[in-house]
Every structure is written in C-alpha cells, then in structure tokens.
Design a protein around this motif. Structure first.
Motif, mmCIF file in Angstrom:
data_model
loop_
_atom_site.group_PDB
_atom_site.id
_atom_site.type_symbol
_atom_site.label_atom_id
_atom_site.label_comp_id
_atom_site.label_asym_id
_atom_site.label_seq_id
_atom_site.Cartn_x
_atom_site.Cartn_y
_atom_site.Cartn_z
ATOM 1 N N ASP A 167 0.432 -2.550 -1.818
ATOM 2 C CA ASP A 167 -0.218 -2.250 -2.435
ATOM 3 C C ASP A 167 -1.035 -3.667 -3.147
ATOM 4 O O ASP A 167 -0.754 -4.602 -4.065
ATOM 5 N N VAL A 205 -0.256 12.056 -2.295
ATOM 6 C CA VAL A 205 0.674 11.097 -4.465
ATOM 7 C C VAL A 205 1.327 11.983 -4.936
ATOM 8 O O VAL A 205 1.989 13.087 -4.356
ATOM 9 N N SER A 206 1.209 11.302 -6.159
ATOM 10 C CA SER A 206 2.258 11.568 -7.151
ATOM 11 C C SER A 206 2.246 13.259 -7.117
ATOM 12 O O SER A 206 3.548 14.564 -7.842
ATOM 13 N N GLN A 223 -13.456 4.695 -8.513
ATOM 14 C CA GLN A 223 -12.697 5.226 -7.929
ATOM 15 C C GLN A 223 -14.390 6.205 -7.152
ATOM 16 O O GLN A 223 -14.619 6.709 -8.575
ATOM 17 N N ARG A 239 -10.940 5.650 -14.260
ATOM 18 C CA ARG A 239 -11.231 4.755 -13.574
ATOM 19 C C ARG A 239 -12.574 5.408 -12.967
ATOM 20 O O ARG A 239 -12.299 5.500 -11.559
ATOM 21 N N CYS A 281 -3.481 -2.905 -11.111
ATOM 22 C CA CYS A 281 -3.632 -1.970 -12.316
ATOM 23 C C CYS A 281 -1.808 -1.737 -13.099
ATOM 24 O O CYS A 281 -2.107 -1.461 -14.256
ATOM 25 N N GLU A 282 -1.397 -2.062 -12.433
ATOM 26 C CA GLU A 282 0.648 -1.821 -12.459
ATOM 27 C C GLU A 282 0.046 -3.379 -13.442
ATOM 28 O O GLU A 282 1.621 -3.471 -13.933
ATOM 29 N N TYR A 286 -2.836 11.126 -10.006
ATOM 30 C CA TYR A 286 -2.441 9.932 -9.685
ATOM 31 C C TYR A 286 -1.009 10.440 -11.413
ATOM 32 O O TYR A 286 -0.292 9.495 -11.636
ATOM 33 N N LYS A 298 -10.928 6.806 -2.152
ATOM 34 C CA LYS A 298 -9.611 6.577 -2.769
ATOM 35 C C LYS A 298 -10.763 7.620 -3.607
ATOM 36 O O LYS A 298 -11.070 6.908 -4.481
ATOM 37 N N LYS A 301 -6.854 9.130 -0.312
ATOM 38 C CA LYS A 301 -6.359 9.930 -1.242
ATOM 39 C C LYS A 301 -7.150 10.694 -1.976
ATOM 40 O O LYS A 301 -7.853 9.768 -2.831
ATOM 41 N N TYR A 312 6.313 10.504 -1.062
ATOM 42 C CA TYR A 312 7.525 10.560 -1.521
ATOM 43 C C TYR A 312 8.870 11.852 -0.748
ATOM 44 O O TYR A 312 10.095 11.478 -1.233
ATOM 45 N N PHE A 368 2.783 9.076 -11.267
ATOM 46 C CA PHE A 368 2.268 7.574 -10.963
ATOM 47 C C PHE A 368 2.355 6.820 -12.069
ATOM 48 O O PHE A 368 3.117 5.887 -12.372
ATOM 49 N N ARG A 369 1.096 6.658 -12.791
ATOM 50 C CA ARG A 369 0.843 6.490 -13.743
ATOM 51 C C ARG A 369 1.780 6.521 -14.829
ATOM 52 O O ARG A 369 2.255 5.383 -15.757
ATOM 53 N N SER A 384 -6.257 -1.119 -3.090
ATOM 54 C CA SER A 384 -6.550 0.235 -3.083
ATOM 55 C C SER A 384 -7.010 -0.029 -4.557
ATOM 56 O O SER A 384 -7.104 1.231 -5.362
HETATM 57 C C1 PBG Z 1 -3.210 1.870 -7.241
HETATM 58 C C2 PBG Z 1 -2.171 3.006 -7.272
HETATM 59 C C3 PBG Z 1 -2.373 4.659 -7.657
HETATM 60 C C4 PBG Z 1 -1.856 4.779 -6.691
HETATM 61 C C5 PBG Z 1 -1.100 4.148 -5.874
HETATM 62 N N1 PBG Z 1 -2.266 3.061 -5.812
HETATM 63 C C6 PBG Z 1 -2.748 4.762 -8.701
HETATM 64 C C7 PBG Z 1 -4.113 4.350 -10.051
HETATM 65 O O1 PBG Z 1 -5.075 4.298 -8.622
HETATM 66 O O2 PBG Z 1 -3.836 5.481 -10.489
HETATM 67 C C8 PBG Z 1 -1.357 6.151 -6.565
HETATM 68 C C9 PBG Z 1 -0.362 6.924 -5.971
HETATM 69 C C10 PBG Z 1 0.139 8.157 -6.674
HETATM 70 O O3 PBG Z 1 -0.180 9.592 -7.464
HETATM 71 O O4 PBG Z 1 1.031 9.166 -5.768
HETATM 72 N N2 PBG Z 1 -2.000 0.856 -7.615
#
Ligand code: PBG
Length: 330
Positions: free
Chosen positions: A122, A277-278, A225, A221, A126-127, A205, A199, A252, A317, A208-209, A169
């Motif tokens: 990825d 997604v998550s 986005q 975002r 952001c992480e 999300y 996206k 996504k 997942y 994931f966050r 991403s």
């Molecule tokens: C950005 C990224 C995100 C996800 C994947 N790549 C987070 C975001 O954009 O906030 C989310 C994936 C998910 O929710 O499973 N690094």
C-alpha cells in the motif's frame, strides 16, 4: 436482448432442480486465485494483537508473520497486501520511505519464507503521519504535489525490498505517474502498479483505521477521496490512472460500489480489483457472531456478488476462510 418465450413452454425452474445442473449453468464462480489477503505488520517480537472489530485479524510482529505467510501460501492464496504500523509517526511519515521501515522488513521476511507468494504494498502515508492524513500538510491542507515525491520514494523502497506490485492508495493526483517514473528511473520497469483508482471517502474504513491507528486527527479525507455520490467521476479517475501507467485499477470499497465495479469493467480492458474493506468484513462478522445471519453463506454470497459485478481480483480479509471452504467444495 435475451429471448424467453412464455410460460408454460418456458419454465425457469427446470435448470434449478438438480444441484449438478445448477453448478453447470452457474455464471460466476469464486477461485482461491482471485484473492489478495491483507496483513497488518508491526514492530516488536511475539506480538499478535487482535483488531477488535475484525475477528480473526491481528497485527503481527515479524516472527508471527512467518507462520502467517506459510499458512496463506499453503492455502493456495496467491498474494498478500501489506500494511505497516510504524514505531513512530511524524508529520512527514518518515518510516514509510525508510529502507528499514516495518513494511520493507516484512517484505524481506516474506520473500525468504515464501518466495512465490506475491507481495503487494500500500503506497500511502496515512499510517505513518502523526496527523493521519494520506499526504503531507501545507497550511492545513494536504499538499498534493509535495506528497507525490514521498509516495514515489516509498514505492521505490518497497520494490527494493522485494515487493512484486505496488498499490498507490493516497488519492493524490498524479501519484501513478510519479511512481511509474520513479520505478522506471531505478530500472524497475517490470513492476506493476495496482492503483486504488476509484477510492471513495467511506465510513466503511472505520475498523481499518482502528487497526492502523490512522484516523485523521483533524478534518476528514473528503478533500482527496471520492464523493460516494459520484459514479461518472470514477471513470475519469480510472482513465487518468491508466494514462499514467496503472496496470490494474481498483474500486474501493466494494459492496456499496458494485455499480462502479461494473461500469469500470465495461469501460476498460484492464484487470479490475475490488477491495472488500474492513467495515464490510466487520458487519458480516458481527452479524454472524450474533447468529443473525449465516456467516459462511453470506460471505460467499458477498464475494460472489463482487466477482459477478466484474472484479477480477478481490482483496478480502475473508480470503483465508474462503480458501478453506473452496477446498471443501463450497
Ligand atoms: C490507505 C488505506 C486505507 C485502507 C486501505 N488503504 C485507509 C483509508 O483510506 O482510510 C482501508 C482498507 C479497509 O478499510 O479495509 N492507507
């Protein structure tokens, strides 16, 4: 247009009566080779930290990552997608493009343990940023052009470490072109880019966050986005990415955007990926754990729908459990 002469000559149920015939006329089938399995990696040893809203998903230190990738490869899943939790977050997301960053270390571990397992990364800050935005800030907003250089550097470090495919991403304009140019400049002309082209700024999300500690500290975002209300714009995003050199394009999230998956599939010849997604995962797991739905049945239905909509690749997942079910003949 399909032609159907009317009842009683035509009885749609004829093809549904026998399980064997139903299988033969089925239009969409899932295969383990469709899947990419996301993995969260973190510093330390002996860390296996559950992500609460995502039962079955953990943040793994590199020692546990070994077991995980052996299991994934053993199930026949062809690829993993890596996300990193850095030791330290800062304004510019420095660990993202440090040769010793957590994802770069993880890639080296995976390539040792399971050289044939495809590693996708990825490419997004952001992480790694303390403010949680996907790029660097200038005067309170995310600076597109200054971020491009950092994303390109991040992709270079990942490919140097052994990544097979990079997945930008961050939703910065020009990110695919900047990464392509940087990789080509380093001789990595054969490394494909799987771009998160369409996206959306999505509530899906959320979990994931939690997992990555990447919620934006101020604002959201929506300035970079896509607006969930837009579909035509997704085709422009995909078109732009293809012109910049994307090899695979992605939509996504998946479930609430199956119309977008279908229209991208129809409008372009490139392989299309969809990210289950998550939040989509969390909803199914929560309802299944309460026995409000049959988790296995709903999971297979959801993933089949994503493929039916036109996805060639599915990031999910659920990949490990689905691989097991497909092996049992689901
Ligand atoms: C950005 C990224 C995100 C996800 C994947 N790549 C987070 C975001 O954009 O906030 C989310 C994936 C998910 O929710 O499973 N690094």
């Amino acid at each position: 247009m399909p032609t159907t002469s009317s009842f009683p000559k035509t009885r749609m149920r004829r093809l549904r009566r026998l399980p064997v015939l139903r299988r033969m006329v089925r239009e969409t089938t899932l295969a383990v080779s469709d899947f990419i399995y996301p993995i969260f990696v973190t510093h330390g040893r002996g860390v296996r930290a559950p992500v609460d809203p995502m039962p079955g998903i953990n943040r793994l230190s590199l020692d546990y990552l070994l077991d995980e990738v052996e299991e994934v490869a053993g199930l026949g899943i062809p690829a993993v997608l890596l996300f990193g939790i850095p030791a330290r977050k800062d304004a510019e997301g420095a660990e993202a493009y440090d040769a010793g960053g957590i994802v770069q270390e993880a890639i080296r571990v995976i390539k040792q343990a399971a050289p044939d397992l495809m590693v996708v990364t990825d490419v997004c800050l952001c992480e790694y940023t303390d403010h949680g935005h996907c790029g660097v800030l200038s005067g309170g907003h995310v600076d597109n052009d200054r971020t491009l250089e950092l994303l390109a550097r991040m992709a270079e470090r990942q490919v140097e470490a052994g990544a097979d495919v990079v997945g930008p991403s961050a939703m910065m304009d020009g990110q695919v072109g900047a990464i392509r140019e940087a990789l080509d400049g380093r001789g990595f002309v054969d490394t494909p880019i799987m771009s998160y082209s369409a996206k959306y700024a999505s509530g899906f999300y959320g979990p994931f966050r939690d997992a990555a500690g990447s919620a934006p500290q101020l604002g959201d975002r929506s300035g970079y986005q896509m607006d969930p209300a837009n579909a035509a714009e997704a085709l422009r995003e995909v078109q732009a990415d293809i012109e910049e050199g994307a090899d695979v394009v992605m939509v996504k999230p998946a479930l609430a955007y199956l119309d977008v998956v279908r229209s991208v599939r129809d409008a372009f010849d490139h392989p299309v990926a969809a990210y289950n997604v998550s939040g989509e995962y969390a909803m199914v797991k929560a309802a299944a754990e309460n026995e409000w739905i049959d988790g296995r049945r709903v999971t297979l239905e959801v993933l089949t729908a994503i493929k039916r909509a036109g996805a060639d690749l599915i990031i999910s997942y659920h990949a490990k459990e689905v691989a097991g079910w497909l092996r049992e003949g689901a």
